[in-house]
Motif scaffolding. Sequence first.
Motif, PDB file in Angstrom:
ATOM      1  N   GLN A   5      22.460  49.258  42.162  1.00  0.00           N
ATOM      2  CA  GLN A   5      23.794  49.274  41.540  1.00  0.00           C
ATOM      3  C   GLN A   5      24.763  48.560  42.477  1.00  0.00           C
ATOM      4  N   GLN A   6      25.548  47.654  41.932  1.00  0.00           N
ATOM      5  CA  GLN A   6      26.448  46.853  42.782  1.00  0.00           C
ATOM      6  C   GLN A   6      27.814  46.724  42.121  1.00  0.00           C
ATOM      7  N   ASN A   7      28.863  46.850  42.925  1.00  0.00           N
ATOM      8  CA  ASN A   7      30.230  46.849  42.389  1.00  0.00           C
ATOM      9  C   ASN A   7      30.856  45.467  42.569  1.00  0.00           C
ATOM     10  N   ALA A   8      31.068  44.775  41.445  1.00  0.00           N
ATOM     11  CA  ALA A   8      31.612  43.408  41.494  1.00  0.00           C
ATOM     12  C   ALA A   8      33.064  43.379  41.953  1.00  0.00           C
ATOM     13  N   TYR A   9      33.737  44.532  41.956  1.00  0.00           N
ATOM     14  CA  TYR A   9      35.166  44.558  42.301  1.00  0.00           C
ATOM     15  C   TYR A   9      35.428  45.124  43.700  1.00  0.00           C
ATOM     16  N   HIS A  10      34.358  45.438  44.449  1.00  0.00           N
ATOM     17  CA  HIS A  10      34.526  45.972  45.800  1.00  0.00           C
ATOM     18  C   HIS A  10      34.334  44.838  46.798  1.00  0.00           C
ATOM     19  N   LYS A  11      35.254  44.678  47.747  1.00  0.00           N
ATOM     20  CA  LYS A  11      35.223  43.496  48.630  1.00  0.00           C
ATOM     21  C   LYS A  11      33.944  43.391  49.467  1.00  0.00           C
ATOM     22  N   GLU A  12      33.360  44.537  49.860  1.00  0.00           N
ATOM     23  CA  GLU A  12      32.134  44.493  50.653  1.00  0.00           C
ATOM     24  C   GLU A  12      30.883  44.389  49.776  1.00  0.00           C
ATOM     25  N   ASP A  13      31.006  44.834  48.528  1.00  0.00           N
ATOM     26  CA  ASP A  13      29.804  44.972  47.695  1.00  0.00           C
ATOM     27  C   ASP A  13      29.638  43.858  46.665  1.00  0.00           C
ATOM     28  N   THR A  14      30.688  43.083  46.408  1.00  0.00           N
ATOM     29  CA  THR A  14      30.585  42.059  45.365  1.00  0.00           C
ATOM     30  C   THR A  14      29.579  40.973  45.758  1.00  0.00           C
ATOM     31  N   PHE A  15      29.530  40.664  47.075  1.00  0.00           N
ATOM     32  CA  PHE A  15      28.537  39.709  47.586  1.00  0.00           C
ATOM     33  C   PHE A  15      27.934  40.308  48.851  1.00  0.00           C
ATOM     34  N   VAL A  16      26.593  40.368  48.905  1.00  0.00           N
ATOM     35  CA  VAL A  16      25.921  40.963  50.069  1.00  0.00           C
ATOM     36  C   VAL A  16      24.963  39.934  50.663  1.00  0.00           C
TER      37      VAL A  16
END
Length: 587
Positions: free
Chosen positions: A499-510
């Motif tokens: 599960q990944q949050n497209a709107y979270h600054k750390e989680d949108t791109f890993v």
Amino acid sequence: MEGSKGKVIYVNGPVVKAINMKDFKMREMVTVGEKKLIGEVISIDEDLGTIQVYEDTTGLKVGDDVISTQKPLSVTLGPGIVGNIFDGIQRPLNIIFDKSGNFIKEGIGLETIDKTKKWYVKFTVKEGEYLKGGDIFGIVEETPLIKHYLMVPPNVEGKILEIKEDGEYSLDTILIKLDNGQELKMYQEWPVRIPRPVKERLPIQKPLITGQRVIDTFFPIAKGGTAAIPGGFGTGKTMTQHQLAKWSDADIIVYIGCGERGNEMTEVLEDFPKLIDPSSNLPLMNRTILIANTSNMPVAAREASIYTGITIAEYFRDMGYNVAVMADSTSRWAEALREISGRLEEMPAEEGYPAYLPSRLAEFYERAGYVRTLNDKEASVTIIGAVSPAGGDFSEPVTQNTKRFVSAFLGLDRKLAYSRHYPAINWLSSYSGYITQLEEWYRQNVAEDMLNLRAEMMKVLQEESKLQETVKLVGEDVLPDEQRLILEIAKLIKVGYLQQNAYHKEDTFVPLNKQYMMLKVIYSFYKFAKEAVKVGVPISVIKNSNHFYKIIKMKYEIPNNFGDSFDKFINDISEYFTNLIKEYEGD
């Protein structure tokens, strides 16, 4: 033949039949009627020709003229493409808006990129040099992110007789004259249905890095590869493609909105110019080309739009760029084929689609590839096609035939989407055929055991799926602790990793190294927890440990430039379980 003129005898939507067509050629572009509607010859039977028209045929009548343009349906390739928004036959929508307002008027003509705008050309060749197809003769700074390399068309060669000096020129200026009388301008034209030539096709060896964990780790897409993203309404196809367009490490993105709803395309057209490219901090449009062909636009132009998009992609590939093509969605394109086929009274195949649907899909996906260009550069075109099966039924013809021609299949799941699990890619029905081809790259660039960890995690997810059948019947409490642990670890993988949050600054791109370390943390916890269960530690103690919840939150709490945070975390887990096992062994 010069001056060839046919006469319309039949009009049925975008399909027009005309007589006096014996001098016309198959796939030739023509203008039809007083408004000079743009069309393409799709069949010739002695004197009778059939034309598909790319504009609204309202008002067209029997007896109207069909006039030859002497060339096939082509796109104009030169500076001014990047950052532009086109319709399905490469007419710039901003120029059309200035001329005709909110709606495209019939007969507006085949507008292309602005040939009057001046660009500064820096030449890379001199008088007397011999040029052949694909050679670069000049450079134009098209956007702050993209250098536009001016290339000799593939079918042209000769010695330079005359050449301009570095300076500003319009697209129509003759820049170079060759000794055989041929002239080179800043642009070239290419028929959309013919793939552009390359020196050789190379084996696939590099992944397209997307920053989306479920893709990069579990179902990787390769540079020069093909992928399909099928899913029913509301499962997040467009959102997934937006994420790939924004974060993938392709140099150029070609986004084809093929037959999508007008409001959805409007959102794309409004959002993309505002997006910032994360790697350069400049607007994303500096490396993006949009082709908008909504469901209320003429159906024949929808059929042509994916060929327009892929030809533009091949042109930039020939300069040495890695290009990613997002086709959203190929189902609407297939519906356009079905409608035209019906009007042509062709024999329908499964669900009314024409019998040639599989070969057309194959033709499109076949144009992807990792290649050596005519000027000896390595470059690629990656095709990622969204598929919109009616009712989310993956057994329908477009999805099934697409599956035959793509190597990565990222099936979106309605249940996941409705439970707010994004990206809603189902880990059991999805697959990637690139894992073995990319294995060496992952070993050298990420970690030796990256794909081994992936295999272990996939095993857990598959085991959990089988156990869920038992849980539904008799409940979780009757399972032995080893199997209950599988359920808990699967929860960690699903919620903490997939599960990944497209709107979270750390989680949108890993980045890949963080993806690997996250996987390593989950695997370490699983390995130690298995040992603990063997010595009798209750599953409730393992589940209620602070580390369990830390793993779920690590995607947000550990930054992308993580330093030694993950190593410390793994040491904490090791220490915790070592003490726990000692405690229970002592009892």
